[in-house]
Design a protein around this motif. Structure first.
Motif, short mmCIF file in Angstrom:
data_model
loop_
_atom_site.label_atom_id
_atom_site.label_comp_id
_atom_site.label_asym_id
_atom_site.label_seq_id
_atom_site.Cartn_x
_atom_site.Cartn_y
_atom_site.Cartn_z
N HIS A 92 20.07 64.25 53.20
CA HIS A 92 21.23 63.40 53.41
C HIS A 92 21.56 62.62 52.15
CE1 HIS A 92 23.18 59.59 54.73
NE2 HIS A 92 24.02 60.49 55.21
N LEU A 93 20.55 62.04 51.53
CA LEU A 93 20.76 61.27 50.30
C LEU A 93 21.39 62.13 49.21
CD1 LEU A 93 20.38 58.67 48.63
CD2 LEU A 93 18.09 59.52 48.06
N ILE A 94 20.87 63.32 49.01
CA ILE A 94 21.41 64.20 47.98
C ILE A 94 22.84 64.62 48.32
CG2 ILE A 94 21.14 66.42 46.79
CD1 ILE A 94 18.09 66.06 47.18
N MET A 102 11.61 70.66 60.46
CA MET A 102 11.85 69.87 59.27
C MET A 102 11.50 68.41 59.58
SD MET A 102 15.35 69.48 57.03
CE MET A 102 15.60 71.23 57.07
N ASP A 103 10.77 67.80 58.71
CA ASP A 103 10.35 66.42 58.97
C ASP A 103 11.45 65.42 58.60
OD1 ASP A 103 10.17 66.51 56.20
OD2 ASP A 103 8.20 65.59 56.10
N ALA A 104 11.26 64.19 59.08
CA ALA A 104 12.27 63.15 58.89
C ALA A 104 12.48 62.80 57.42
CB ALA A 104 11.87 61.90 59.68
N ARG A 105 11.41 62.87 56.63
CA ARG A 105 11.55 62.55 55.21
C ARG A 105 12.45 63.56 54.50
NH1 ARG A 105 6.02 62.13 52.72
NH2 ARG A 105 6.50 63.95 51.49
N MET A 106 12.28 64.82 54.83
CA MET A 106 13.13 65.87 54.24
C MET A 106 14.58 65.68 54.69
SD MET A 106 13.60 68.34 52.23
CE MET A 106 12.04 69.00 51.76
N GLN A 107 14.79 65.32 55.94
CA GLN A 107 16.13 65.06 56.45
C GLN A 107 16.80 63.93 55.67
OE1 GLN A 107 17.17 67.77 58.22
NE2 GLN A 107 18.12 66.38 59.66
N PHE A 111 21.51 72.54 55.29
CA PHE A 111 20.10 72.38 55.63
C PHE A 111 19.86 71.12 56.45
CE2 PHE A 111 19.34 75.21 51.83
CZ PHE A 111 18.97 76.31 52.59
N PHE A 112 20.62 70.06 56.20
CA PHE A 112 20.52 68.85 57.01
C PHE A 112 20.91 69.15 58.46
CE2 PHE A 112 22.46 65.14 59.00
CZ PHE A 112 21.47 64.18 58.84
#
Length: 139
Positions: A10-12, A1-6, A108-109
């Motif tokens: 987290h934001l959500i 999983m890439d950093a942007r998805m992480q 998922f995070f």
């Protein structure tokens, strides 16, 4: 999983946790309190404040236990959506949605961290068993 998805997960998770806190408070004080003028049921939002700082800081341990804590709110939402009607049923549906979103975003995070921890554990066990094998053959 890439950093942007992480970052997105987290934001959500943060947004859904904050939304759940606001919902629980407003529900019992203003929107559809059990008693006119508000009810003490608003204190149900207090346990959600406990993991807030850790979730904001991306603390792995806090996200793990918060994902379990939020299941209590999911359960309450299911019970109240089933047993109540009108505004309370709608608010219960929102409680279900916010708690579900938080749960899955947190899980998922945490997934890459769990995989890394399992890999490290396997490597440690492998090294430890190799050391034990060497000591066994030396005797």
């Amino acid at each position: 999983m890439d950093a942007r998805m992480q970052r997105l997960l987290h934001l959500i998770a943060v947004i859904s946790l904050l939304s759940l806190i606001v919902l629980c408070t407003a529900w019992e004080l203003v929107l559809a309190p059990l008693r006119p003028g508000g009810s003490w049921m608003a204190i149900k939002a207090l346990p959600l404040l406990l993991p807030l700082m850790g979730v904001l800081r991306r603390n792995i341990y806090t996200l793990q236990w918060a994902s379990m804590l939020v299941l209590l709110y999911f359960t309450e939402g299911v019970v109240r959506a089933w047993s109540e009607s009108g505004t309370s049923a709608l608010l219960a549906s929102l409680e279900i949605a916010f708690s579900t979103v938080f749960f899955f975003c947190a899980i998922f995070f945490l997934s890459p961290y769990k995989k890394a921890a399992k890999k490290l554990a396997r490597e440690t066990i492998k090294k430890a068993s190799a050391v034990n094998d060497d000591h066994f053959h030396d005797d």
